[in-house]
Design a protein around this motif. Structure first.
Motif, mmCIF file in Angstrom:
data_model
loop_
_atom_site.group_PDB
_atom_site.id
_atom_site.type_symbol
_atom_site.label_atom_id
_atom_site.label_comp_id
_atom_site.label_asym_id
_atom_site.label_seq_id
_atom_site.Cartn_x
_atom_site.Cartn_y
_atom_site.Cartn_z
ATOM 1 N N ASN A 207 0.835 -1.217 0.000
ATOM 2 C CA ASN A 207 0.000 0.000 0.000
ATOM 3 C C ASN A 207 0.856 1.248 0.000
ATOM 4 O O ASN A 207 0.526 2.250 -0.655
ATOM 5 N N ALA A 208 1.985 1.185 0.742
ATOM 6 C CA ALA A 208 2.852 2.361 0.861
ATOM 7 C C ALA A 208 3.532 2.689 -0.460
ATOM 8 O O ALA A 208 3.906 3.839 -0.701
ATOM 9 N N HIS A 209 3.715 1.662 -1.315
ATOM 10 C CA HIS A 209 4.390 1.905 -2.594
ATOM 11 C C HIS A 209 3.423 2.246 -3.723
ATOM 12 O O HIS A 209 3.755 3.030 -4.599
ATOM 13 N N THR A 210 2.237 1.654 -3.681
ATOM 14 C CA THR A 210 1.284 1.909 -4.768
ATOM 15 C C THR A 210 0.197 2.876 -4.292
ATOM 16 O O THR A 210 -0.598 2.533 -3.426
ATOM 17 N N GLY A 211 0.201 4.040 -4.825
ATOM 18 C CA GLY A 211 -0.811 5.051 -4.493
ATOM 19 C C GLY A 211 -0.913 5.265 -3.000
ATOM 20 O O GLY A 211 -1.984 5.060 -2.424
ATOM 21 N N PRO A 212 0.214 5.669 -2.370
ATOM 22 C CA PRO A 212 0.224 5.730 -0.910
ATOM 23 C C PRO A 212 -0.716 6.785 -0.330
ATOM 24 O O PRO A 212 -0.820 7.889 -0.872
ATOM 25 N N LEU A 213 -1.395 6.390 0.740
ATOM 26 C CA LEU A 213 -2.268 7.310 1.465
ATOM 27 C C LEU A 213 -1.441 7.945 2.580
ATOM 28 O O LEU A 213 -0.931 7.242 3.459
ATOM 29 N N LEU A 214 -1.268 9.274 2.487
ATOM 30 C CA LEU A 214 -0.478 9.965 3.520
ATOM 31 C C LEU A 214 -1.405 10.383 4.657
ATOM 32 O O LEU A 214 -2.414 11.058 4.421
ATOM 33 N N ARG A 215 -1.066 9.940 5.847
ATOM 34 C CA ARG A 215 -1.958 10.221 6.990
ATOM 35 C C ARG A 215 -1.383 11.299 7.904
ATOM 36 O O ARG A 215 -0.286 11.154 8.432
ATOM 37 N N LYS A 216 -2.216 12.338 8.076
ATOM 38 C CA LYS A 216 -1.800 13.465 8.910
ATOM 39 C C LYS A 216 -1.769 13.058 10.388
ATOM 40 O O LYS A 216 -0.884 13.484 11.137
#
Ligand SMILES: O=P(O)(O)O[C@H]1[C@H](O)[C@@H](OP(=O)(O)O)[C@H](OP(=O)(O)O)[C@@H](OP(=O)(O)O)[C@H]1O
Ligand SMILES: Nc1ncnc2c1ncn2[C@@H]1O[C@H](COP(=O)(O)OP(=O)(O)O)[C@@H](O)[C@H]1O
Length: 366
Positions: A164-173
């Protein structure tokens, strides 16, 4: 060492005392008593007013104490995990928000050699819009329990988290903010600029800055008998620090340490012959240590929310380092570390006791 709940009381002793005293006090308001003969000299209105007041006062006290007593029947406290995930229930159960994977694990565990080490699972229940897993409340009936939650394994993220971190990663605040709070210098300039990190980045950082990566477990939290909760163990890295924490948690009580030690040895045996354990990758699961002032102690396996069955791999060893794709979790490495730390704590107390004995003998022979 007990394998069931430490102590159960039904009805709660305080509650039964209250019920008895309530019954006898309502009787004494009807029966003749020295108090009544005093009241006979007062006006009827005053007497009945007083009686009403006393009655309502005693009922208020009774209800307050009963409320307190019922609350005390369960000492449930959530040391770790997602706040709001649990609800208290009647009859010594806790309700945990339903997760399909956890329910599936618990189903299997109820017929596995690990069953004596897992809270009883009673199936599902709906409350309002949500479904819950019904679990035995491991603290039910315990007065002033001391609890420690140790998260097991050399990593607390599933392998898919890396993908998940490599493909379209969701950055969480929120996770970025949790990191900033602990150590802003751990973040790169880019991460500061983005004000967000992936979940894998966060969990990996948590694992490598705690004893997780090196020792195969970390202490998430401890509650002492006074109800004080300590959660400042996340940066513990050495055996000496773990041993000191175990001594603090057990208040240097040799019998408690020994009980925990033998329970973990028994768990080690059960894990070795468990088909469930062989066939599952156990991530983010905890060992819950519980003892009470009577010094009965037990350890339980909890939280199977990120425990998944193996499909393409036949079975796991659990005692080898993890490499990506192997799905190894290092659970047994953590268990061995914990057993070693308990042994060290036991030796240090035995040593101290021996020194005391020796100095006592020296003093008496002088
Ligand atoms: O303990 P801290 O450092 O606060 O970090 C938590 C724990 O790792 C949770 O794991 P666990 O449930 O094993 O305690 C994890 O939940 P998951 O189980 O969902 O991975 C949380 O992820 P989010 O819920 O995504 O924030 C993460 O924020
Ligand atoms: N069966 C239980 N009995 C008593 N306390 C429990 C039980 N299960 C969990 N807890 C408490 O709740 C906390 C979080 O539980 P856990 O299952 O890890 O939740 P989450 O999945 O939200 O991480 C534990 O640290 C412990 O204090």
């Amino acid at each position: 060492m007990e394998e069931g709940p430490l102590q159960r009381s039904s009805p709660h002793p305080i509650l039964s005392k209250l019920l008895q005293s309530s019954a006898s006090s309502s009787c004494s308001s009807v029966c003749a008593s020295s108090g009544e003969s005093d009241e006979a000299s007062e006006g009827e209105g005053t007497v009945s007013q007083r009686k009403t007041l006393r009655k309502s006062h005693s009922w208020k006290t009774f209800l307050t104490m009963m409320h307190w007593s019922l609350k005390r029947q369960s000492s449930f406290v959530q040391l770790a995990g997602h706040q709001g995930n649990f609800q208290l229930s009647d009859g010594g159960e806790v309700l945990k928000l339903y997760s399909e994977s956890e329910a599936a694990c618990l189903d299997i565990l109820m017929t596995d050699p690990l069953r004596p080490f897992v809270p009883q699972y009673y199936g599902l229940i709906s409350r309002g819009e949500h479904r819950y897993i019904r679990l035995e409340d491991l603290l039910c009936g315990l007065k002033s329990p001391m609890i420690m939650d140790c998260k097991m394994g050399v990593r607390t993220y599933q392998e898919e988290e890396i993908k998940n971190a490599h493909t379209g990663p969701l950055l969480r605040k929120d996770l970025y903010q949790k990191m900033v709070k602990v150590d802003p210098s751990a973040l790169t300039a880019e991460e500061h600029a983005q004000m967000g990190v992936t979940k894998w980045r966060y969990l990996h950082w948590r694992d490598t800055t705690s004893s997780t990566s090196t020792m195969g477990f970390r202490i998430e939290g401890i509650m002492m008998e006074d109800g004080n909760i300590h959660r400042d163990f996340k940066k513990i890295l050495t055996f000496t620090q773990v041993t000191e924490t175990l001594l603090f948690f057990t208040r240097h009580q040799l019998n408690v340490l020994k009980s925990y030690h033998s329970r973990l040895l028994a768990l080690d045996e059960a894990l070795k012959c468990s088909p469930f354990f062989r066939k599952h990758e156990v991530i983010g699961s905890s060992l819950l240590f519980v003892h009470d002032p009577s010094n009965k102690a037990s350890v339980w396996m909890i939280d199977f929310g990120k425990t998944t069955p193996l499909l393409e791999i036949n079975e796991l060893k659990h005692n080898v380092p993890w490499t990506e794709g192997s799905r190894e979790d290092g659970y047994l490495l953590g268990l061995t570390s914990l057993i070693t730390s308990l042994s060290q704590a036991i030796s240090s107390i035995s040593c101290q006791q021996q020194k005391h004995c020796d100095s006592d003998i020296e003093t008496s022979t002088e």
